[in-house]
Design a protein around this motif. Structure first.
Motif, PDB file in Angstrom:
ATOM      1  N   VAL A 166      79.539 -24.237  55.229  1.00 61.33           N
ATOM      2  CA  VAL A 166      80.889 -24.105  54.676  1.00 61.33           C
ATOM      3  C   VAL A 166      80.947 -24.680  53.266  1.00 61.33           C
ATOM      4  O   VAL A 166      80.087 -25.455  52.858  1.00 61.33           O
ATOM      5  N   GLY A 167      82.011 -24.325  52.566  1.00 62.39           N
ATOM      6  CA  GLY A 167      82.263 -24.929  51.269  1.00 62.39           C
ATOM      7  C   GLY A 167      82.561 -26.410  51.433  1.00 62.39           C
ATOM      8  O   GLY A 167      83.099 -26.844  52.464  1.00 62.39           O
ATOM      9  N   GLY A 168      82.207 -27.193  50.432  1.00 60.25           N
ATOM     10  CA  GLY A 168      82.407 -28.636  50.507  1.00 60.25           C
ATOM     11  C   GLY A 168      83.839 -29.038  50.741  1.00 60.25           C
ATOM     12  O   GLY A 168      84.112 -30.091  51.332  1.00 60.25           O
ATOM     13  N   GLU A 169      84.786 -28.186  50.312  1.00 65.48           N
ATOM     14  CA  GLU A 169      86.197 -28.542  50.499  1.00 65.48           C
ATOM     15  C   GLU A 169      86.578 -28.613  51.965  1.00 65.48           C
ATOM     16  O   GLU A 169      87.471 -29.369  52.358  1.00 65.48           O
ATOM     17  N   GLY A 170      85.894 -27.825  52.817  1.00 57.65           N
ATOM     18  CA  GLY A 170      86.189 -27.844  54.246  1.00 57.65           C
ATOM     19  C   GLY A 170      85.787 -29.164  54.881  1.00 57.65           C
ATOM     20  O   GLY A 170      86.503 -29.703  55.732  1.00 57.65           O
ATOM     21  N   VAL A 171      84.635 -29.687  54.480  1.00 54.09           N
ATOM     22  CA  VAL A 171      84.169 -30.978  54.999  1.00 54.09           C
ATOM     23  C   VAL A 171      85.067 -32.100  54.499  1.00 54.09           C
ATOM     24  O   VAL A 171      85.465 -32.990  55.256  1.00 54.09           O
ATOM     25  N   LEU A 172      85.411 -32.060  53.217  1.00 51.61           N
ATOM     26  CA  LEU A 172      86.249 -33.113  52.644  1.00 51.61           C
ATOM     27  C   LEU A 172      87.639 -33.089  53.266  1.00 51.61           C
ATOM     28  O   LEU A 172      88.227 -34.148  53.536  1.00 51.61           O
TER      29      LEU A 172
ATOM     30  N   GLY B 226      93.157 -25.148  46.275  1.00 58.06           N
ATOM     31  CA  GLY B 226      92.453 -25.771  47.388  1.00 58.06           C
ATOM     32  C   GLY B 226      90.995 -25.386  47.486  1.00 58.06           C
ATOM     33  O   GLY B 226      90.239 -26.030  48.212  1.00 58.06           O
ATOM     34  N   THR B 227      90.576 -24.338  46.774  1.00 57.68           N
ATOM     35  CA  THR B 227      89.176 -23.935  46.806  1.00 57.68           C
ATOM     36  C   THR B 227      88.402 -24.623  45.685  1.00 57.68           C
ATOM     37  O   THR B 227      88.965 -24.976  44.647  1.00 57.68           O
ATOM     38  N   SER B 228      87.115 -24.801  45.895  1.00 64.12           N
ATOM     39  CA  SER B 228      86.290 -25.445  44.876  1.00 64.12           C
ATOM     40  C   SER B 228      86.220 -24.620  43.605  1.00 64.12           C
ATOM     41  O   SER B 228      86.142 -25.170  42.501  1.00 64.12           O
ATOM     42  N   ILE B 229      86.240 -23.297  43.748  1.00 64.64           N
ATOM     43  CA  ILE B 229      86.160 -22.429  42.575  1.00 64.64           C
ATOM     44  C   ILE B 229      87.404 -22.580  41.702  1.00 64.64           C
ATOM     45  O   ILE B 229      87.316 -22.747  40.487  1.00 64.64           O
TER      46      ILE B 229
ATOM     47  N   LEU C 180      79.779 -29.820  36.353  1.00 64.08           N
ATOM     48  CA  LEU C 180      79.840 -29.190  37.672  1.00 64.08           C
ATOM     49  C   LEU C 180      78.489 -28.665  38.169  1.00 64.08           C
ATOM     50  O   LEU C 180      78.404 -28.195  39.307  1.00 64.08           O
ATOM     51  N   LYS C 181      77.464 -28.744  37.371  1.00 67.55           N
ATOM     52  CA  LYS C 181      76.205 -28.090  37.752  1.00 67.55           C
ATOM     53  C   LYS C 181      75.564 -28.709  38.991  1.00 67.55           C
ATOM     54  O   LYS C 181      74.809 -28.039  39.701  1.00 67.55           O
ATOM     55  N   ASP C 182      75.848 -29.991  39.280  1.00 70.65           N
ATOM     56  CA  ASP C 182      75.272 -30.641  40.457  1.00 70.65           C
ATOM     57  C   ASP C 182      76.265 -30.746  41.613  1.00 70.65           C
ATOM     58  O   ASP C 182      75.977 -31.393  42.628  1.00 70.65           O
ATOM     59  N   LEU C 183      77.425 -30.133  41.474  1.00 70.41           N
ATOM     60  CA  LEU C 183      78.468 -30.188  42.495  1.00 70.41           C
ATOM     61  C   LEU C 183      77.934 -29.767  43.860  1.00 70.41           C
ATOM     62  O   LEU C 183      77.253 -28.747  43.988  1.00 70.41           O
ATOM     63  N   THR C 184      78.217 -30.546  44.894  1.00 72.52           N
ATOM     64  CA  THR C 184      77.808 -30.190  46.257  1.00 72.52           C
ATOM     65  C   THR C 184      78.748 -29.088  46.753  1.00 72.52           C
ATOM     66  O   THR C 184      79.749 -29.356  47.407  1.00 72.52           O
ATOM     67  N   PHE C 185      78.400 -27.863  46.450  1.00 74.49           N
ATOM     68  CA  PHE C 185      79.292 -26.711  46.603  1.00 74.49           C
ATOM     69  C   PHE C 185      79.317 -26.145  48.021  1.00 74.49           C
ATOM     70  O   PHE C 185      80.365 -25.894  48.589  1.00 74.49           O
ATOM     71  N   PHE C 186      78.130 -25.938  48.627  1.00 76.26           N
ATOM     72  CA  PHE C 186      78.044 -25.296  49.936  1.00 76.26           C
ATOM     73  C   PHE C 186      77.218 -26.182  50.862  1.00 76.26           C
ATOM     74  O   PHE C 186      76.089 -26.545  50.532  1.00 76.26           O
ATOM     75  N   HIS C 187      77.792 -26.541  52.018  1.00 76.20           N
ATOM     76  CA  HIS C 187      77.228 -27.561  52.892  1.00 76.20           C
ATOM     77  C   HIS C 187      76.711 -26.996  54.212  1.00 76.20           C
ATOM     78  O   HIS C 187      77.247 -26.006  54.727  1.00 76.20           O
TER      79      HIS C 187
ATOM     80  N   ALA D  43      81.526 -35.336  41.731  1.00 74.10           N
ATOM     81  CA  ALA D  43      82.116 -34.166  41.076  1.00 74.10           C
ATOM     82  C   ALA D  43      83.031 -33.424  42.049  1.00 74.10           C
ATOM     83  O   ALA D  43      84.120 -32.975  41.675  1.00 74.10           O
ATOM     84  N   GLN D  44      82.593 -33.305  43.309  1.00 72.72           N
ATOM     85  CA  GLN D  44      83.421 -32.657  44.320  1.00 72.72           C
ATOM     86  C   GLN D  44      84.703 -33.450  44.567  1.00 72.72           C
ATOM     87  O   GLN D  44      85.790 -32.889  44.682  1.00 72.72           O
ATOM     88  N   LEU D  45      84.566 -34.761  44.644  1.00 75.12           N
ATOM     89  CA  LEU D  45      85.718 -35.632  44.881  1.00 75.12           C
ATOM     90  C   LEU D  45      86.705 -35.551  43.716  1.00 75.12           C
ATOM     91  O   LEU D  45      87.929 -35.496  43.923  1.00 75.12           O
ATOM     92  N   ASP D  46      86.198 -35.536  42.509  1.00 72.41           N
ATOM     93  CA  ASP D  46      87.064 -35.449  41.326  1.00 72.41           C
ATOM     94  C   ASP D  46      87.864 -34.152  41.326  1.00 72.41           C
ATOM     95  O   ASP D  46      89.049 -34.148  40.984  1.00 72.41           O
ATOM     96  N   LEU D  47      87.220 -33.049  41.713  1.00 69.54           N
ATOM     97  CA  LEU D  47      87.919 -31.770  41.766  1.00 69.54           C
ATOM     98  C   LEU D  47      89.038 -31.804  42.801  1.00 69.54           C
ATOM     99  O   LEU D  47      90.155 -31.346  42.555  1.00 69.54           O
ATOM    100  N   ALA D  48      88.715 -32.350  43.973  1.00 69.02           N
ATOM    101  CA  ALA D  48      89.717 -32.417  45.039  1.00 69.02           C
ATOM    102  C   ALA D  48      90.902 -33.279  44.627  1.00 69.02           C
ATOM    103  O   ALA D  48      92.071 -32.914  44.851  1.00 69.02           O
ATOM    104  N   ASN D  49      90.627 -34.400  44.010  1.00 70.24           N
ATOM    105  CA  ASN D  49      91.704 -35.321  43.633  1.00 70.24           C
ATOM    106  C   ASN D  49      92.532 -34.816  42.463  1.00 70.24           C
ATOM    107  O   ASN D  49      93.656 -35.283  42.234  1.00 70.24           O
ATOM    108  N   ALA D  50      91.982 -33.848  41.722  1.00 73.54           N
ATOM    109  CA  ALA D  50      92.733 -33.266  40.603  1.00 73.54           C
ATOM    110  C   ALA D  50      93.729 -32.211  41.076  1.00 73.54           C
ATOM    111  O   ALA D  50      94.563 -31.747  40.288  1.00 73.54           O
ATOM    112  N   ASN D  51      93.650 -31.831  42.345  1.00 73.62           N
ATOM    113  CA  ASN D  51      94.564 -30.824  42.896  1.00 73.62           C
ATOM    114  C   ASN D  51      95.984 -31.385  42.936  1.00 73.62           C
ATOM    115  O   ASN D  51      96.262 -32.366  43.638  1.00 73.62           O
ATOM    116  N   PRO D  52      96.940 -30.799  42.199  1.00 71.05           N
ATOM    117  CA  PRO D  52      98.311 -31.332  42.158  1.00 71.05           C
ATOM    118  C   PRO D  52      99.035 -31.233  43.490  1.00 71.05           C
ATOM    119  O   PRO D  52     100.058 -31.898  43.694  1.00 71.05           O
TER     120      PRO D  52
END
Length: 361
Positions: A99-105, A167-170, A242-249, A327-336
């Motif tokens: 799954v995408g990392g957002e699902g695990v987070l 809500g998606t990583s993309i 974002l190049k090292d982002l844990t995108f797909f788990h 990087a994944q955490l930063d993206l999630a926390n930036a979601n308004p």
């Protein structure tokens, strides 16, 4: 359902499996739970992507690496998103998921810390494609596709662009990219949420949007049709943060690890071997996968370009990094739309012992 050790994967498709089919399959397999006390090598598996994002997993299935490892992997229908497989796993209906990392987070944010990622399948595998008309307009201002990334991002101001939705990583990654160049998403750029990649391509063809983000191979379809060009190559690591982002788990539960530790290790080893074979002889793997149900209906040029361009996203291997998780955490926390920042930690989300054990052999 089918047993992957004895049959090839189902037909590649960009559209997601119907809810009714998923529910039926889950109820049919609900007779066995991950609480088994005997590690019998049986793994019920669900994937949320049949695109190039999941290439190591798809290759492991097709080439029989799971069977070679002594596993009997049964695959359930393609999931609708990254959240549904995780919930099915927590309900005891699935043992392991990709799954995408957002699902695990999201699971950890909801207090479901039983979910743990045991390997990273891919870093970002998506691209931003712009229409030829948009590129011509941007070029008139002196910015070309070969310009530095910050100038290319700044040049997007005023355009209408499609993403997968909040809500998606993309979507989060694209918004972060805009912000890094001083643009304010939803003010300087019109962002249209289009959850389905095929719908994005259709809107692009019809001129409803100036560009869109999607995982490979979808961006390359527009390029092959001559209606667009890759403007930002996330898959190629063009966006440094974002190049090292844990995108797909590859994820499972702590209970399944406890009762099926050897099976989890074998599964991760098979994925690692698939990674190694892709890196060692990409041309041979590309030839092998071209005739599989996943990709055989793709235009050959689209298939080849997508395969070649996804390779950098796979080069990091299955071991996660703390920088990639941050990087994944930063993206999630930036979601308004988030109610508050995620408190998940690297040690809570990842069990690195399986990739470490394999690497030590």
């Amino acid at each position: 359902m089918k047993t992957l050790s004895s049959a090839p994967g189902r037909r590649f498709r960009l559209l997601l499996a119907p809810v009714a089919l998923l529910a039926f399959a889950l109820s049919a397999c609900a007779g066995t739970t991950s609480g088994s006390t005997t590690d019998d090598g049986v793994v019920r598996f669900m994937n949320s992507s049949k695109s190039f994002t999941a290439l190591p997993g798809l290759y492991a299935m097709q080439s029989g690496l799971y069977a070679d490892a002594g596993l009997k992997v049964t695959e359930l229908p393609l999931a609708q998103n990254s959240v549904a497989p995780v919930q099915a796993m927590l309900a005891g209906q699935v043992d392991m998921v990709m799954v995408g990392g957002e699902g695990v987070l999201a699971a950890h944010d909801a207090g479901q810390t039983n979910v743990v990622t045991v390997a990273v399948i891919a870093r970002p595998t998506y691209q931003l494609v712009l229409s030829e008309k948009a590129i011509a307009a941007v070029a008139a201002s002196g910015v070309s596709v070969d310009a530095p990334i910050d100038r290319k991002v700044a040049a997007l101001k005023g355009l209408t662009l499609g993403t997968n939705g909040a809500g998606t990583s993309i979507d989060a990654g694209f918004r972060a990219t805009l912000a890094s160049a001083g643009l304010e998403p939803d003010r300087d750029v019109t962002i249209r949420p289009i959850p389905d990649a095929s719908a994005s391509l259709a809107a692009f063809r019809e001129g409803q949007i100036d560009g869109y983000t999607a995982t490979l191979p979808n961006p390359q379809i527009g390029v092959a049709e001559g209606i667009g060009e890759v403007w930002i190559d996330y898959a190629g690591g063009e966006v440094p943060q974002l190049k090292d982002l844990t995108f797909f788990h590859l994820a499972t539960t702590r209970e399944f690890i406890e009762s099926h530790h050897d099976s989890v290790q074998k599964f991760v080893d098979a994925i690692t071997k698939a990674d190694d074979e892709i890196k060692a002889d990409p041309d041979e793997v590309m030839k092998t996968m071209s005739t599989t149900p996943y990709f055989k209906d793709l235009d050959p040029k689209v298939y080849q370009s997508s395969f070649e361009q996804v390779l950098p996203a796979l080069s990091g291997g299955p071991a996660p990094t703390e920088a990639g998780f941050q990087a994944q955490l930063d993206l999630a926390n930036a979601n308004p739309n988030r109610k508050g920042p995620s408190k998940a930690t690297f040690a809570e989300v990842f069990d690195t012992s399986f990739v470490t054990a394999e690497a030590a052999e």
